[in-house]
Design an enzyme around this catalytic site. Structure first.
Site, PDB file in Angstrom:
ATOM      1  N   ASP A   1      33.049  69.087  86.430  1.00  0.00           N
ATOM      2  CA  ASP A   1      33.175  67.639  86.484  1.00  0.00           C
ATOM      3  C   ASP A   1      33.759  67.135  85.163  1.00  0.00           C
ATOM      4  OD1 ASP A   1      32.391  64.953  87.658  1.00  0.00           O
ATOM      5  OD2 ASP A   1      31.202  64.924  85.817  1.00  0.00           O
TER       6      ASP A   1
ATOM      7  N   GLU B   1      38.281  69.443  87.085  1.00  0.00           N
ATOM      8  CA  GLU B   1      38.651  68.069  87.390  1.00  0.00           C
ATOM      9  C   GLU B   1      39.378  67.564  86.143  1.00  0.00           C
ATOM     10  OE1 GLU B   1      36.491  64.243  89.367  1.00  0.00           O
ATOM     11  OE2 GLU B   1      35.559  65.041  87.553  1.00  0.00           O
TER      12      GLU B   1
END
Length: 644
Positions: free
Chosen positions: A311, A347
Site C-alpha cells: 500500500d 501501489e
C-alpha cells in the site's frame, strides 16, 4: 532476569528456557515489561512490572525465565510526572484487545511451530497469474454454504466450497486485503464506525483476531497451508507506510514514544503526512527499516506467504522528499535471500511531493496500473480514442518494456477495493457515500463510470442488457490484455456497493459479497470462468514470445476492411482490429466495435475460431467459415488461429 545481547529479534523470542523481550527506544529514560498473571480474568491492574535494561544502541532488553507461549505482555514508561504511558509491542505476533482493562491492548508470546505437511509454494509464473483480491471477512460473511460459525474467518476462506470456487474460476493467486491487526481511527470511533478494510495497522506482524474463531496465528497458517495444497498462492496487502498512531493529537500505541524518528517530521518537528493518514514511516531510519524487513520475513518464514502488495509503496522508497528506486528499502529487499524470491507488487503513489511514480519502481517489482483502469473505462463507457487503449492491450510497454518481463510487469485492473465495483461502474454516474458520514465528500470524484440511463438498480430490460454487455467488454479487455490481470473478487459475483466508492468503513452487507443466485449474476459468473479458461489456454504463449523472442512476433493494426490504420483512425473512437502473430505458429485477433451499429471485419487468412464474443451471454467456441465476421455494436471479439 538475565542480561541479553541485541542480536535477537525485535519484540519477543521464545526459547525452551523462557522469553527474550527487545524494543528499540533510544530516547526513553525507563521502560517496564508487564506480564499479567491472569490475562483472561478481569483484574483491575496488571502485575509483575520489570524494569528492562537499556543497551548502548538504544535497545531495551529483558529475559524472563519460564515464560511460555500464550503469555500476555505489555510495556509502559513513566513520564516526567511519573505517569504511566502504556505501550504495545509493535513487533507482536498476536495481539489481544482487552475491553474494560488496563492496558487496553496487550500482546501474546507466540510459538510459531506449525505442521505444514506437504504444502509448498505453488510458484505460479507471472504470465499465468490470475490475481483475485478478497477481504477475508467480506468474501464469505454471507455465503450460504459456509457453516455460520466460521463465516467471515480464515477458516471459511479455505472451506471446501471456497476451494472449489477458486479452482473453478481459474484463480491462481489470492490477494488478501490487510490481515495485520488494525485499530480504528479516532474519527471513525466517534461515529461508531470501524475501519473494515484494515489499512490502519497497529501491529505489522500479527494476524488480526477479528478473522479468527479462536486462534488467529494457527488459523491464518491453516488458510495458507490449505490454499497451497490446492495450488493457490497467497499475497498479502501490507501497510508499512504509516501506523494507527495517526498525527499529532492521535493515539499513542508504540513508536511515538519508543522512537519518534520512526516517522518523518518537518523542520518544526511536526509529523509529515504523505499518506493521508496522519503519519509517514521513515524507512531511511535504520531501526524503522529493520522493523519492516523483520515483519516481511516473518510473514514469509512463519506463514509461507507468496508475496506482498505494498500500500502506498512510493512512501517506502522516499529518500528525503523524493522517490529513489535505489532507496534503502528496495536495496534491503533485493539483498535479502528470502524476500527477493517472492512476488512484489507496488501501489506506485502517495500524496507527497512527486507522489506518482508508475513504471519507476526497480526491476523485480510489478506495479498497479491505474492508467489501465481509467482508459479502458473511458473507452467503453465514454469516448476515448483507439490510440489510448492500444498500448494497454500489449502490456503498457512504454512503462513496462517486454525486455523486463516477467520480473516487472503491469498489474492490470478495472476495479480495486477502493472505487466502484464493476457492477457499480455500469450502474452509477456519481458516488453515493452518505453512509460514511462525511457528507459524500470522500472517495474519488473521477470514476469514469456510466449508469447507461438510470442511476442505480433498475429492471429496465434494455439498460440491464447494456450493463451486462459492458461488464463483459471490460472484463475481456482486462483478462486478454498483456500483463498480470487483477480481479476484484466481488466482481465475479456482480456485487454492488450501492454506489459507495469508498466503503472502507462499511462492515456490513454494503461490502460483504452477495452470494444470492440470480440469472444475470450466474450467467456473468459462468462467462468469467470461460473467459479465464480461454485466456490461460492461449495468452501466456504470446506473452512468453514477446518476452523471449520479440523479433518473432508480428503485430498488425487495421481498420475493418483490412487496411492499415492511419493517424486519423487512431485519433478517433472507431472500430479497429489488432492481429498478433507468432511467426507461423499462433495468431490472436482482437476486433473492437465501440459504436452502436454492427461492423463487418475482413480477416486475413483462414482457420480462425472465435473464442470470445462479448455480444453473447452464453460463451462458445465457433469456427469462422467465411473471410470475415460481423461484430455487433458495443462489443468485441477475440479470434484464435493455431497454424500448427
Amino acid at each position: 532476569m538475565e542480561n541479553t545481547t541485541t542480536n535477537i529479534a525485535l519484540g519477543t523470542t521464545l526459547t525452551d528456557r523462557g522469553c527474550h523481550f527487545r524494543l528499540h527506544g533510544p530516547q526513553l529514560a525507563n521502560l517496564f515489561l508487564v506480564l499479567p498473571e491472569h490475562p483472561d480474568e478481569h483484574e483491575t491492574a496488571p502485575e509483575m512490572p520489570r524494569l528492562m535494561q537499556k543497551q548502548p544502541n538504544g535497545d531495551w532488553t529483558c529475559f524472563i525465565s519460564n515464560v511460555q507461549a500464550g503469555a500476555a505482555y505489555a510495556f509502559y514508561t513513566l513520564n516526567a510526572d511519573n505517569q504511566k504511558q502504556w505501550l504495545i509491542d509493535p513487533h507482536a505476533h498476536h495481539v489481544l484487545q482487552r475491553h474494560d482493562k488496563i492496558p487496553y491492548w496487550t500482546a501474546q508470546v507466540t510459538d510459531h511451530y506449525f505442521d505444514w505437511g506437504q504444502a509448498q509454494h505453488p510458484k505460479i509464473p507471472s504470465d499465468q497469474t490470475i490475481l483475485c483480491e478478497v477481504h477475508v471477512k467480506g468474501f464469505t460473511a454471507l455465503h450460504p454454504d459456509i457453516p455460520p460459525a466460521i463465516r467471515g474467518t480464515y477458516l471459511a476462506l479455505c472451506h471446501p466450497v471456497m476451494l472449489a470456487y477458486f479452482k473453478r474460476h481459474g484463480i491462481t493467486t489470492l490477494q488478501l486485503m490487510p490481515i495485520a491487526t488494525k485499530a480504528d481511527e479516532t474519527h471513525l470511533q466517534a461515529k461508531s464506525l470501524t475501519n473494515y478494510w484494515g489499512y490502519n495497522p497497529l501491529a505489522w506482524s500479527a494476524p488480526d483476531a477479528r478473522f479468527a474463531c479462536k486462534h488467529p496465528v494457527d488459523e491464518c497458517k491453516t488458510l495458507i497451508r490449505t490454499l497451497h495444497e490446492h495450488g493457490i498462492e497467497v499475497i498479502l496487502d501490507v501497510v508499512y507506510n504509516h501506523t494507527a498512531e495517526e498525527g499529532h493529537g492521535g493515539p499513542v500505541f508504540h513508536f511515538k514514544v519508543l522512537d519518534p524518528q520512526t516517522y518523518r517530521h518537518n523542520q518544526d518537528g511536526q509529523l509529515l503526512n504523505y499518506t493521508g493518514c496522519g503519519n509517514t514511516v521513515n524507512l531511511q531510519h535504520p531501526p524503522a527499516l529493520a522493523a519492516v524487513i523483520q515483519s516481511l520475513r516473518s510473514w514469509v518464514t512463519h506463514y509461507q506467504v507468496d508475496g506482498f502488495r505494498f500500500d502506498l509503496a512510493l512512501t517506502l522508497g522516499r529518500d528525503g522528499e523524493l522517490f529513489d528506486q535505489h532507496a534503502a528499502f528496495f536495496l534491503a529487499i533485493q539483498a535479502d535471500p528470502v524476500l527477493s524470491q517472492v512476488k512484489l507488487i507496488a501501489e506506485p503513489w502517495d500524496i507527497g511531493p512527486q507522489g506518482y511514480q508508475l513504471g519507476h519502481f526497480p526491476d523485480g517489482w510489478h506495479e498497479c496500473n491505474d492508467v489501465f483502469r481509467d482508459t479502458w473505462r473511458s473507452y467503453w463507457l465514454h469516448n476515448t480514442a483507439s490510440a489510448e487503449i492500444a498500448p494497454l492491450l500489449l502490456g503498457t510497454q512504454s512503462l513496462f518494456p517486454a525486455v523486463h518481463w516477467p520480473s516487472k510487469m503491469s498489474v492490470n485492473y478495472i476495479c480495486y477495493h477502493d472505487g466502484f465495483t464493476l457492477q457499480d461502474v455500469v450502474s452509477y454516474h456519481q458516488r453515493h457515500n452518505q453512509a460514511n458520514l462525511e457528507q459524500n465528500r470522500d472517495g474519488h470524484p473521477d470514476n469514469r463510470s456510466n449508469n447507461l440511463g438510470i442511476e442505480g438498480p433498475t429492471r429496465h430490460p434494455g439498460i440491464m442488457k447494456k450493463r451486462e454487455q459492458h461488464k463483459r467488454n471490460l472484463m475481456t479487455s482486462l483478462i486478454f490484455s498483456f500483463g498480470i490481470p487483477h480481479l476484484l473478487g466481488a466482481d465475479l459475483r456482480a456485487h454492488s456497493q450501492l454506489g459507495n466508492n469508498n466503503a472502507y468503513c462499511q462492515d456490513n452487507p454494503v461490502s460483504w459479497v452477495n452470494w444470492d443466485s440470480h440469472t444475470t449474476t450466474d450467467q456473468f459468473a459462468h462467462w468469467c470462468v470461460w473467459l479465464i479458461q480461454q485466456r490461460q489456454a492461449t495468452l501466456p504463449r504470446f506473452i512468453q514470445a514477446l518476452t523471449e523472442l520479440p523479433e518473432s512476433m508480428i503485430i498488425h493494426w487495421h481498420v475493418p476492411n483490412g487496411s492499415p490504420m492511419t493517424a486519423s483512425d487512431w485519433a478517433e473512437r472507431q472500430p479497429f482490429a489488432c492481429r498478433i502473430q507468432i511467426q507461423d505458429q499462433d495468431s490472436l485477433c482482437y476486433l473492437f466495435n465501440p459504436g452502436n451499429l454492427p461492423v463487418y471485419f475482413q480477416l486475413q487468412g483462414s482457420g480462425w475460431h472465435c473464442l470470445i464474443d462479448t455480444a453473447l451471454q452464453a460463451p462458445e467456441i465457433r469456427k469462422i467459415r467465411q473471410s470475415g465476421c460481423l461484430v455487433r455494436g458495443q462489443s468485441m471479439m477475440i479470434l484464435h488461429n493455431n497454424h500448427r
